[in-house]
Enzyme design. Sequence first.
Site, mmCIF file in Angstrom:
data_model
loop_
_atom_site.group_PDB
_atom_site.id
_atom_site.type_symbol
_atom_site.label_atom_id
_atom_site.label_comp_id
_atom_site.label_asym_id
_atom_site.label_seq_id
_atom_site.Cartn_x
_atom_site.Cartn_y
_atom_site.Cartn_z
ATOM 1 N N ARG A 52 -11.438 19.156 0.919
ATOM 2 C CA ARG A 52 -11.631 19.626 2.330
ATOM 3 C C ARG A 52 -11.855 20.870 2.298
ATOM 4 N NH1 ARG A 52 -7.155 17.685 6.696
ATOM 5 N NH2 ARG A 52 -6.047 19.494 5.937
ATOM 6 N N LYS A 151 -11.655 23.849 8.595
ATOM 7 C CA LYS A 151 -10.253 24.274 8.961
ATOM 8 C C LYS A 151 -10.395 25.794 8.615
ATOM 9 C CE LYS A 151 -5.891 22.566 7.514
ATOM 10 N NZ LYS A 151 -5.226 22.823 8.749
ATOM 11 N N GLU A 184 -7.054 16.258 19.737
ATOM 12 C CA GLU A 184 -6.071 16.411 18.524
ATOM 13 C C GLU A 184 -4.785 17.184 19.491
ATOM 14 O OE1 GLU A 184 -7.127 17.969 14.972
ATOM 15 O OE2 GLU A 184 -8.267 19.413 15.855
#
Length: 285
Positions: A52, A151, A184
């Site tokens: 990721r 991220k 989220e």
Amino acid sequence: MGLKIWFNDKLVDESEAKVSIFDHGLLYGDGIFEGIRIYNGKVFKLKEHLERLFISAQAIRLEIKYDLPAITDFVLQTVAANNLTDGYIRLVVTRGIGTLGLNPLVCNDSQLIIVATTIQLYPPEMYEKGLKIISANTIRMHPQSVSPQIKSLNYMNNVLAKLEALESGVVEAVMYNHLGYVAEATADNIFIVTKNRIITPPHAAGALLGITRNTVMDLAVECDYQMIEKDLTRFDLHTAEEIFLTGTAAEIIGAIEIDGRKIGNGKPGPITKKLRQKYLELVNN
Ligand code: PMP
């Protein structure tokens, strides 16, 4: 004695681990990160986290100076140097030193930082009793702005939502997307349980493809629960039988109140508890 920090290609003492004030990670939040857990001396899902990380890097055209096997080795060395059997790793890659202008192309030496230490996100009694949460007014980053899949070091919208929560006297907030669907929590994914179905928002709604989220979805299937990814609204949260959050640091934690309304009977529900127990069994083996 302080921690041993991995800094680019070597371990250094905490007091020596310093980035430049001209690093674009500091000046512009231009960089990426991962949070990773260590359980029983093993780094949990390290490959998935590093994959990721490289996807985030690709999305922002950040060149990481080391390949995935090298970083795997650096992470393991950092964990060993700090004698950790249980803990948390924060791996950060910044764009590196540039000028005071935005131009990322003049930054040609990205900086890798690996911190391994211990963590306790919430006190143990919160896992027993459950969390109170609110719906934040601050929406999750628009996907055509910065994709929530990246991220990045740019967590300002999450920080503002977290502030809303804290200022309302609770610890966590749910963030909705630009269309009004649930995305989220500020640093966790969200799941609800209704009519024996477990539902979580899809990535297109602005949910990070959390590693814990994936693990929990697998565990739900293993337990023969019906697991669905679909858009959720505030109505769905307000009428859910159970709500729980997942994340590397938080693991699995039940929410027992949202926007001042009780969820279920005001205690973490049976499916939340079962999945939490399964998760703890998995990570401890
Ligand atoms: N969403 C956001 C915004 C996050 O920062 C995180 C990680 N803390 C998560 C979800 C959960 O992801 P993971 O399970 O991979 O830690």
